[in-house]
Design a protein around this motif. Structure first.
Motif, PDB file in Angstrom:
ATOM      1  N   ALA A   1       1.181  -1.032  -0.021  1.00  0.00           N
ATOM      2  CA  ALA A   1      -0.043  -0.108  -0.139  1.00  0.00           C
ATOM      3  C   ALA A   1       0.956   0.925  -0.315  1.00  0.00           C
ATOM      4  O   ALA A   1       1.772   1.758   0.443  1.00  0.00           O
ATOM      5  N   GLY A   2       0.856   2.425  -1.265  1.00  0.00           N
ATOM      6  CA  GLY A   2       1.402   3.513  -1.986  1.00  0.00           C
ATOM      7  C   GLY A   2       2.830   3.505  -2.503  1.00  0.00           C
ATOM      8  O   GLY A   2       3.286   3.711  -2.624  1.00  0.00           O
ATOM      9  N   SER A   3       2.628   1.904  -2.498  1.00  0.00           N
ATOM     10  CA  SER A   3       3.913   1.572  -3.708  1.00  0.00           C
ATOM     11  C   SER A   3       2.974   1.971  -4.998  1.00  0.00           C
ATOM     12  O   SER A   3       2.526   2.025  -5.518  1.00  0.00           O
ATOM     13  N   LEU A   4       3.926   3.172  -5.437  1.00  0.00           N
ATOM     14  CA  LEU A   4       3.489   3.647  -7.064  1.00  0.00           C
ATOM     15  C   LEU A   4       3.055   2.502  -8.396  1.00  0.00           C
ATOM     16  O   LEU A   4       2.247   2.892  -8.512  1.00  0.00           O
ATOM     17  N   SER A   5       3.860   1.696  -7.911  1.00  0.00           N
ATOM     18  CA  SER A   5       3.834   0.576  -9.589  1.00  0.00           C
ATOM     19  C   SER A   5       2.181   0.399  -9.049  1.00  0.00           C
ATOM     20  O   SER A   5       1.873  -0.322  -9.679  1.00  0.00           O
TER      21      SER A   5
ATOM     22  N   VAL B   1      -0.236  -3.257 -30.370  1.00  0.00           N
ATOM     23  CA  VAL B   1       0.807  -2.784 -30.461  1.00  0.00           C
ATOM     24  C   VAL B   1      -0.221  -1.235 -29.137  1.00  0.00           C
ATOM     25  O   VAL B   1      -1.105  -1.239 -29.157  1.00  0.00           O
ATOM     26  N   LEU B   2       0.850  -0.459 -28.108  1.00  0.00           N
ATOM     27  CA  LEU B   2       0.085   0.880 -27.184  1.00  0.00           C
ATOM     28  C   LEU B   2       1.367   1.468 -27.166  1.00  0.00           C
ATOM     29  O   LEU B   2       2.128   0.440 -26.385  1.00  0.00           O
ATOM     30  N   THR B   3       1.611   2.044 -27.526  1.00  0.00           N
ATOM     31  CA  THR B   3       3.368   3.019 -27.594  1.00  0.00           C
ATOM     32  C   THR B   3       3.276   3.551 -25.868  1.00  0.00           C
ATOM     33  O   THR B   3       1.822   3.378 -25.413  1.00  0.00           O
ATOM     34  N   PRO B   4       4.475   3.432 -26.117  1.00  0.00           N
ATOM     35  CA  PRO B   4       4.772   4.349 -24.501  1.00  0.00           C
ATOM     36  C   PRO B   4       4.402   5.621 -24.753  1.00  0.00           C
ATOM     37  O   PRO B   4       3.258   5.764 -23.141  1.00  0.00           O
TER      38      PRO B   4
ATOM     39  N   TRP C   1      -2.988   7.860 -21.129  1.00  0.00           N
ATOM     40  CA  TRP C   1      -3.737   6.640 -20.307  1.00  0.00           C
ATOM     41  C   TRP C   1      -3.978   6.944 -19.154  1.00  0.00           C
ATOM     42  O   TRP C   1      -4.008   7.078 -18.749  1.00  0.00           O
ATOM     43  N   LEU C   2      -2.465   6.371 -18.220  1.00  0.00           N
ATOM     44  CA  LEU C   2      -1.963   6.149 -17.093  1.00  0.00           C
ATOM     45  C   LEU C   2      -3.207   7.792 -16.450  1.00  0.00           C
ATOM     46  O   LEU C   2      -3.365   7.739 -15.420  1.00  0.00           O
ATOM     47  N   ALA C   3      -2.416   8.902 -16.942  1.00  0.00           N
ATOM     48  CA  ALA C   3      -2.120  10.372 -16.420  1.00  0.00           C
ATOM     49  C   ALA C   3      -4.103  10.693 -16.417  1.00  0.00           C
ATOM     50  O   ALA C   3      -3.879  11.558 -15.856  1.00  0.00           O
ATOM     51  N   LEU C   4      -4.784  10.138 -17.649  1.00  0.00           N
ATOM     52  CA  LEU C   4      -5.974  10.228 -17.391  1.00  0.00           C
ATOM     53  C   LEU C   4      -7.034   9.403 -15.887  1.00  0.00           C
ATOM     54  O   LEU C   4      -7.645   9.852 -16.233  1.00  0.00           O
TER      55      LEU C   4
ATOM     56  N   GLY D   1       4.215   8.081 -14.977  1.00  0.00           N
ATOM     57  CA  GLY D   1       3.627   6.521 -15.429  1.00  0.00           C
ATOM     58  C   GLY D   1       3.991   6.357 -17.204  1.00  0.00           C
ATOM     59  O   GLY D   1       4.282   5.090 -17.289  1.00  0.00           O
ATOM     60  N   ARG D   2       4.507   7.283 -17.896  1.00  0.00           N
ATOM     61  CA  ARG D   2       5.320   6.973 -19.033  1.00  0.00           C
ATOM     62  C   ARG D   2       6.801   5.999 -19.006  1.00  0.00           C
ATOM     63  O   ARG D   2       6.880   4.400 -18.836  1.00  0.00           O
ATOM     64  N   HIS D   3       7.397   6.043 -17.749  1.00  0.00           N
ATOM     65  CA  HIS D   3       8.885   5.543 -17.648  1.00  0.00           C
ATOM     66  C   HIS D   3       8.306   4.514 -16.985  1.00  0.00           C
ATOM     67  O   HIS D   3       9.146   3.157 -17.266  1.00  0.00           O
ATOM     68  N   LEU D   4       7.187   4.381 -16.188  1.00  0.00           N
ATOM     69  CA  LEU D   4       7.313   2.616 -15.552  1.00  0.00           C
ATOM     70  C   LEU D   4       6.382   2.205 -16.317  1.00  0.00           C
ATOM     71  O   LEU D   4       6.631   0.764 -16.979  1.00  0.00           O
ATOM     72  N   ILE D   5       5.875   2.572 -17.261  1.00  0.00           N
ATOM     73  CA  ILE D   5       5.383   2.038 -18.642  1.00  0.00           C
ATOM     74  C   ILE D   5       5.677   1.310 -20.130  1.00  0.00           C
ATOM     75  O   ILE D   5       6.211  -0.199 -20.413  1.00  0.00           O
ATOM     76  N   GLU D   6       7.126   1.627 -20.682  1.00  0.00           N
ATOM     77  CA  GLU D   6       8.396   1.843 -20.659  1.00  0.00           C
ATOM     78  C   GLU D   6       9.151   0.080 -20.333  1.00  0.00           C
ATOM     79  O   GLU D   6       9.666  -0.795 -20.959  1.00  0.00           O
TER      80      GLU D   6
END
Length: 319
Positions: free
Chosen positions: A164-168, A250-253, A259-262, A271-276
Protein backbone atom coordinates in the motif's frame (compact mmCIF):
# COMPACT_ATOMS: atom_id res chain seq x y z
CA UNK A 1 26.67 23.60 9.83
CA UNK A 2 26.70 21.45 13.02
CA UNK A 3 24.85 18.16 13.16
CA UNK A 4 21.83 17.94 15.49
CA UNK A 5 22.50 16.50 18.92
CA UNK A 6 26.16 15.96 18.02
CA UNK A 7 27.37 16.26 21.64
CA UNK A 8 24.94 13.63 22.87
CA UNK A 9 25.67 11.27 20.00
CA UNK A 10 29.42 11.44 20.54
CA UNK A 11 28.88 9.81 23.92
CA UNK A 12 27.16 6.79 22.41
CA UNK A 13 29.05 3.86 21.03
CA UNK A 14 26.46 3.21 18.33
CA UNK A 15 27.15 3.26 14.57
CA UNK A 16 25.68 6.13 12.58
CA UNK A 17 23.33 5.14 9.75
CA UNK A 18 22.45 7.66 7.04
CA UNK A 19 19.15 7.25 5.22
CA UNK A 20 18.57 9.09 1.96
CA UNK A 21 15.14 8.98 0.37
CA UNK A 22 13.59 9.04 3.83
CA UNK A 23 10.47 10.79 2.56
CA UNK A 24 9.91 8.16 -0.13
CA UNK A 25 7.80 5.03 0.12
CA UNK A 26 10.52 2.50 0.98
CA UNK A 27 12.55 4.95 3.05
CA UNK A 28 9.52 5.97 5.09
CA UNK A 29 8.75 2.36 5.89
CA UNK A 30 12.39 1.69 6.80
CA UNK A 31 12.68 4.53 9.34
CA UNK A 32 10.78 2.93 12.26
CA UNK A 33 12.58 -0.37 11.75
CA UNK A 34 16.02 1.22 11.96
CA UNK A 35 14.90 3.32 14.95
CA UNK A 36 14.28 0.09 16.86
CA UNK A 37 17.93 -0.94 16.51
CA UNK A 38 20.98 0.15 18.50
CA UNK A 39 22.16 2.71 15.99
CA UNK A 40 22.05 6.46 15.48
CA UNK A 41 19.73 7.15 12.56
CA UNK A 42 20.39 10.26 10.49
CA UNK A 43 18.05 11.24 7.65
CA UNK A 44 18.91 13.48 4.72
CA UNK A 45 15.95 15.70 3.82
CA UNK A 46 15.43 18.71 1.59
CA UNK A 47 12.64 19.83 3.93
CA UNK A 48 13.38 18.71 7.51
CA UNK A 49 10.18 20.29 8.87
CA UNK A 50 8.06 17.86 6.87
CA UNK A 51 10.02 14.82 8.03
CA UNK A 52 10.38 15.72 11.74
CA UNK A 53 6.83 14.67 12.78
CA UNK A 54 7.40 11.24 11.22
CA UNK A 55 10.51 10.24 13.18
CA UNK A 56 11.50 9.79 16.80
CA UNK A 57 13.03 12.69 18.70
CA UNK A 58 16.44 10.98 18.83
CA UNK A 59 16.57 10.61 15.04
CA UNK A 60 18.77 13.21 13.41
CA UNK A 61 17.59 15.14 10.37
CA UNK A 62 20.11 16.97 8.22
CA UNK A 63 18.97 19.39 5.55
CA UNK A 64 20.52 18.51 2.23
CA UNK A 65 20.13 17.29 -1.31
CA UNK A 66 21.98 14.67 -3.34
CA UNK A 67 22.38 17.31 -6.06
CA UNK A 68 24.12 19.64 -3.55
CA UNK A 69 27.58 18.14 -2.78
CA UNK A 70 28.46 20.38 0.22
CA UNK A 71 25.30 19.26 2.03
CA UNK A 72 26.38 15.64 1.59
CA UNK A 73 29.72 16.31 3.27
CA UNK A 74 27.87 17.43 6.39
CA UNK A 75 25.34 14.57 6.33
CA UNK A 76 27.99 11.86 5.91
CA UNK A 77 30.21 12.92 8.81
CA UNK A 78 30.92 9.86 10.96
CA UNK A 79 28.55 7.63 8.97
CA UNK A 80 29.32 3.91 8.88
CA UNK A 81 26.50 2.69 6.60
CA UNK A 82 24.50 4.76 4.11
CA UNK A 83 21.21 3.76 2.50
CA UNK A 84 20.84 5.20 -0.99
CA UNK A 85 17.12 5.10 -1.80
CA UNK A 86 17.02 8.07 -4.14
CA UNK A 87 15.23 8.05 -7.50
CA UNK A 88 14.61 11.34 -9.29
CA UNK A 89 12.19 10.04 -11.92
CA UNK A 90 9.16 11.69 -10.33
CA UNK A 91 10.70 15.13 -10.17
CA UNK A 92 12.61 15.52 -13.42
CA UNK A 93 12.00 15.08 -17.12
CA UNK A 94 15.70 14.35 -17.56
CA UNK A 95 15.84 11.88 -14.68
CA UNK A 96 18.70 9.83 -16.19
CA UNK A 97 21.09 12.78 -16.15
CA UNK A 98 20.04 13.89 -12.67
CA UNK A 99 20.17 10.35 -11.24
CA UNK A 100 23.68 10.01 -12.69
CA UNK A 101 24.81 13.31 -11.19
CA UNK A 102 23.24 12.54 -7.82
CA UNK A 103 24.91 9.13 -7.65
CA UNK A 104 28.29 10.61 -8.59
CA UNK A 105 27.93 13.28 -5.90
CA UNK A 106 26.97 10.75 -3.26
CA UNK A 107 29.66 8.24 -4.23
CA UNK A 108 32.39 10.86 -4.04
CA UNK A 109 31.16 12.26 -0.73
CA UNK A 110 30.81 8.77 0.81
CA UNK A 111 34.35 7.87 -0.22
CA UNK A 112 35.72 11.10 1.20
CA UNK A 113 33.82 10.63 4.49
CA UNK A 114 35.12 7.09 5.00
CA UNK A 115 31.73 5.40 4.76
CA UNK A 116 32.17 1.63 5.06
CA UNK A 117 29.07 0.45 3.18
CA UNK A 118 26.40 1.78 0.83
CA UNK A 119 23.12 -0.13 0.52
CA UNK A 120 21.19 0.63 -2.65
CA UNK A 121 17.79 -0.48 -3.99
CA UNK A 122 17.69 -0.68 -7.79
CA UNK A 123 15.69 -2.58 -10.39
CA UNK A 124 15.70 -5.98 -12.04
CA UNK A 125 16.39 -6.36 -15.76
CA UNK A 126 19.00 -7.92 -18.00
CA UNK A 127 22.01 -5.65 -18.58
CA UNK A 128 22.64 -7.33 -21.93
CA UNK A 129 19.16 -6.44 -23.24
CA UNK A 130 19.68 -3.75 -25.93
CA UNK A 131 16.05 -2.67 -25.44
CA UNK A 132 16.31 -2.17 -21.70
CA UNK A 133 14.08 0.78 -20.76
CA UNK A 134 15.66 4.12 -19.76
CA UNK A 135 14.17 3.68 -16.29
CA UNK A 136 15.83 0.30 -15.68
CA UNK A 137 19.04 1.30 -17.44
CA UNK A 138 19.32 4.29 -15.13
CA UNK A 139 18.74 2.12 -12.06
CA UNK A 140 21.63 -0.14 -13.09
CA UNK A 141 23.89 2.79 -13.91
CA UNK A 142 23.42 4.25 -10.44
CA UNK A 143 24.49 0.95 -8.88
CA UNK A 144 27.62 0.89 -11.04
CA UNK A 145 28.52 4.47 -10.08
CA UNK A 146 28.21 3.66 -6.38
CA UNK A 147 30.42 0.57 -6.76
CA UNK A 148 33.06 2.54 -8.65
CA UNK A 149 33.47 4.80 -5.62
CA UNK A 150 35.48 2.08 -3.93
CA UNK A 151 33.02 1.99 -1.01
CA UNK A 152 31.59 -1.50 -0.49
CA UNK A 153 28.17 -1.38 -2.13
CA UNK A 154 25.31 -3.83 -1.61
CA UNK A 155 22.86 -3.44 -4.47
CA UNK A 156 19.45 -5.08 -4.44
CA UNK A 157 17.62 -5.40 -7.75
CA UNK A 158 13.86 -5.75 -7.41
CA UNK A 159 10.81 -5.62 -9.66
CA UNK A 160 7.44 -4.17 -8.69
CA UNK A 161 7.17 -3.62 -4.94
CA UNK A 162 3.75 -4.79 -3.77
CA UNK A 163 2.54 -2.67 -0.89
CA UNK A 164 0.00 0.00 0.00
CA UNK A 165 1.61 3.24 -1.15
CA UNK A 166 4.01 1.75 -3.68
CA UNK A 167 3.67 3.77 -6.89
CA UNK A 168 3.76 0.74 -9.20
CA UNK A 169 1.18 -1.09 -7.10
CA UNK A 170 -1.03 2.01 -6.89
CA UNK A 171 -0.96 2.33 -10.68
CA UNK A 172 -2.15 -1.25 -11.07
CA UNK A 173 -4.75 -0.80 -8.34
CA UNK A 174 -6.15 2.40 -9.84
CA UNK A 175 -6.39 0.93 -13.32
CA UNK A 176 -8.14 -2.20 -12.09
CA UNK A 177 -10.51 -0.29 -9.81
CA UNK A 178 -11.58 2.17 -12.52
CA UNK A 179 -11.64 0.19 -15.77
CA UNK A 180 -14.02 -2.79 -16.14
CA UNK A 181 -12.58 -3.35 -19.62
CA UNK A 182 -8.88 -2.78 -20.21
CA UNK A 183 -7.21 -2.44 -23.58
CA UNK A 184 -3.79 -3.94 -22.89
CA UNK A 185 -0.60 -4.24 -24.95
CA UNK A 186 0.62 -7.77 -25.56
CA UNK A 187 3.74 -7.06 -23.56
CA UNK A 188 1.55 -6.98 -20.45
CA UNK A 189 2.26 -10.71 -20.62
CA UNK A 190 5.98 -10.06 -19.94
CA UNK A 191 7.22 -12.22 -17.05
CA UNK A 192 8.06 -10.52 -13.77
CA UNK A 193 8.80 -11.36 -10.13
CA UNK A 194 7.32 -8.69 -7.88
CA UNK A 195 8.16 -8.59 -4.18
CA UNK A 196 6.27 -7.61 -1.02
CA UNK A 197 7.36 -4.41 0.70
CA UNK A 198 7.98 -6.26 3.97
CA UNK A 199 10.43 -8.57 2.22
CA UNK A 200 12.26 -5.62 0.64
CA UNK A 201 12.61 -4.05 4.08
CA UNK A 202 13.88 -7.32 5.54
CA UNK A 203 16.62 -7.51 2.90
CA UNK A 204 17.62 -3.88 3.41
CA UNK A 205 17.92 -4.34 7.16
CA UNK A 206 19.85 -7.61 6.86
CA UNK A 207 22.36 -6.02 4.47
CA UNK A 208 23.49 -3.66 7.22
CA UNK A 209 24.79 -6.58 9.26
CA UNK A 210 26.57 -8.54 6.53
CA UNK A 211 30.25 -9.28 7.22
CA UNK A 212 32.62 -6.81 5.59
CA UNK A 213 33.43 -7.87 2.05
CA UNK A 214 33.40 -6.82 -1.57
CA UNK A 215 30.61 -5.06 -3.42
CA UNK A 216 27.79 -7.40 -4.41
CA UNK A 217 24.54 -7.33 -6.35
CA UNK A 218 21.54 -9.40 -5.24
CA UNK A 219 18.43 -10.03 -7.31
CA UNK A 220 15.33 -10.37 -5.15
CA UNK A 221 11.72 -11.29 -5.83
CA UNK A 222 8.79 -13.44 -4.73
CA UNK A 223 8.88 -17.18 -5.51
CA UNK A 224 6.20 -16.58 -8.19
CA UNK A 225 6.99 -15.70 -11.80
CA UNK A 226 3.86 -13.99 -13.12
CA UNK A 227 2.78 -11.45 -15.73
CA UNK A 228 1.34 -8.01 -15.14
CA UNK A 229 -1.92 -9.39 -16.50
CA UNK A 230 -1.79 -12.06 -13.78
CA UNK A 231 -1.31 -9.37 -11.15
CA UNK A 232 -4.34 -7.46 -12.40
CA UNK A 233 -6.46 -10.62 -12.38
CA UNK A 234 -5.32 -11.61 -8.86
CA UNK A 235 -6.00 -8.12 -7.52
CA UNK A 236 -9.45 -8.13 -9.14
CA UNK A 237 -10.19 -11.59 -7.72
CA UNK A 238 -9.33 -10.50 -4.18
CA UNK A 239 -11.45 -7.37 -4.59
CA UNK A 240 -14.39 -9.29 -6.04
CA UNK A 241 -14.19 -7.39 -9.33
CA UNK A 242 -14.95 -8.75 -12.80
CA UNK A 243 -12.43 -7.37 -15.27
CA UNK A 244 -11.97 -8.05 -18.96
CA UNK A 245 -8.48 -7.70 -20.45
CA UNK A 246 -8.35 -7.24 -24.23
CA UNK A 247 -4.84 -7.55 -25.65
CA UNK A 248 -3.81 -5.57 -28.72
CA UNK A 249 -0.54 -5.78 -30.69
CA UNK A 250 0.68 -2.23 -30.00
CA UNK A 251 0.08 0.40 -27.36
CA UNK A 252 2.87 2.94 -27.59
CA UNK A 253 4.61 4.24 -24.46
CA UNK A 254 3.33 7.70 -25.31
CA UNK A 255 -0.31 6.59 -25.42
CA UNK A 256 0.19 4.36 -22.38
CA UNK A 257 1.58 7.22 -20.33
CA UNK A 258 -1.22 9.53 -21.40
CA UNK A 259 -3.77 6.83 -20.57
CA UNK A 260 -2.28 6.37 -17.10
CA UNK A 261 -2.28 10.10 -16.48
CA UNK A 262 -6.00 10.22 -17.25
CA UNK A 263 -7.10 7.30 -15.10
CA UNK A 264 -4.64 7.18 -12.19
CA UNK A 265 -3.13 9.63 -9.70
CA UNK A 266 0.28 9.28 -11.37
CA UNK A 267 1.74 12.05 -13.50
CA UNK A 268 2.14 11.52 -17.21
CA UNK A 269 5.96 11.37 -17.13
CA UNK A 270 6.19 8.85 -14.30
CA UNK A 271 3.49 6.68 -15.82
CA UNK A 272 5.20 6.70 -19.20
CA UNK A 273 8.57 5.62 -17.78
CA UNK A 274 7.02 2.85 -15.72
CA UNK A 275 5.04 1.58 -18.70
CA UNK A 276 8.22 1.48 -20.81
CA UNK A 277 9.79 -0.76 -18.16
CA UNK A 278 6.96 -3.28 -18.45
CA UNK A 279 8.33 -4.38 -21.82
CA UNK A 280 11.42 -5.84 -20.19
CA UNK A 281 11.36 -9.16 -18.33
CA UNK A 282 12.16 -8.52 -14.65
CA UNK A 283 12.85 -12.01 -13.39
CA UNK A 284 15.40 -13.19 -10.83
CA UNK A 285 18.15 -15.05 -12.67
CA UNK A 286 20.78 -15.08 -9.91
CA UNK A 287 19.49 -16.76 -6.73
CA UNK A 288 22.48 -15.91 -4.54
CA UNK A 289 20.28 -13.85 -2.20
CA UNK A 290 18.57 -17.03 -0.94
CA UNK A 291 21.97 -18.39 0.11
CA UNK A 292 23.24 -15.23 1.79
CA UNK A 293 20.09 -14.00 3.56
CA UNK A 294 17.57 -15.75 5.79
CA UNK A 295 14.71 -13.83 4.14
CA UNK A 296 12.15 -16.10 2.47
CA UNK A 297 9.87 -13.86 0.37
CA UNK A 298 6.12 -14.47 0.40
CA UNK A 299 4.12 -15.31 -2.73
CA UNK A 300 2.20 -12.84 -4.85
CA UNK A 301 -1.22 -13.81 -3.46
CA UNK A 302 -0.16 -13.15 0.14
CA UNK A 303 1.66 -9.96 -0.84
CA UNK A 304 -1.48 -8.51 -2.44
CA UNK A 305 -3.57 -9.59 0.57
CA UNK A 306 -1.23 -7.73 2.91
CA UNK A 307 -1.17 -4.65 0.69
CA UNK A 308 -4.96 -4.49 0.57
CA UNK A 309 -5.28 -5.03 4.32
CA UNK A 310 -2.84 -2.17 4.94
CA UNK A 311 -4.64 0.06 2.44
CA UNK A 312 -8.06 -0.66 3.91
CA UNK A 313 -6.91 -0.07 7.49
CA UNK A 314 -5.35 3.24 6.46
CA UNK A 315 -8.55 4.35 4.72
CA UNK A 316 -10.60 3.51 7.82
CA UNK A 317 -8.28 5.60 9.99
CA UNK A 318 -8.51 8.60 7.66
CA UNK A 319 -11.26 11.03 8.77
Amino acid sequence: MPLPNSDECSQLDFPVILLTGASGYVGGRLIPLIEQQQVILRCLARNPDKLRPLVKEATQIVQGDVLDPPSLDVALQGVETAYYLVHLMSGSKNFEREDRQAAENFAEAAKKAGVKRIIYLGGLGDDSDPKLSPHLRSRHEVGEILRQSGVETIEFRAGMVIGAGSLSFQLMKSLTDRLPVMICPRWLSTPTQPIAINDVLAYLLAAKDLPVGVSRTFEIGSPDVVTYGDLIREYARQRGLRRLLIFVPVLTPYLSGLWLALVTPATYEVGRHLIEGLKNPTVVQDHTASKVFAVRPMGVKEAIQQALAKHDSTVKLTP
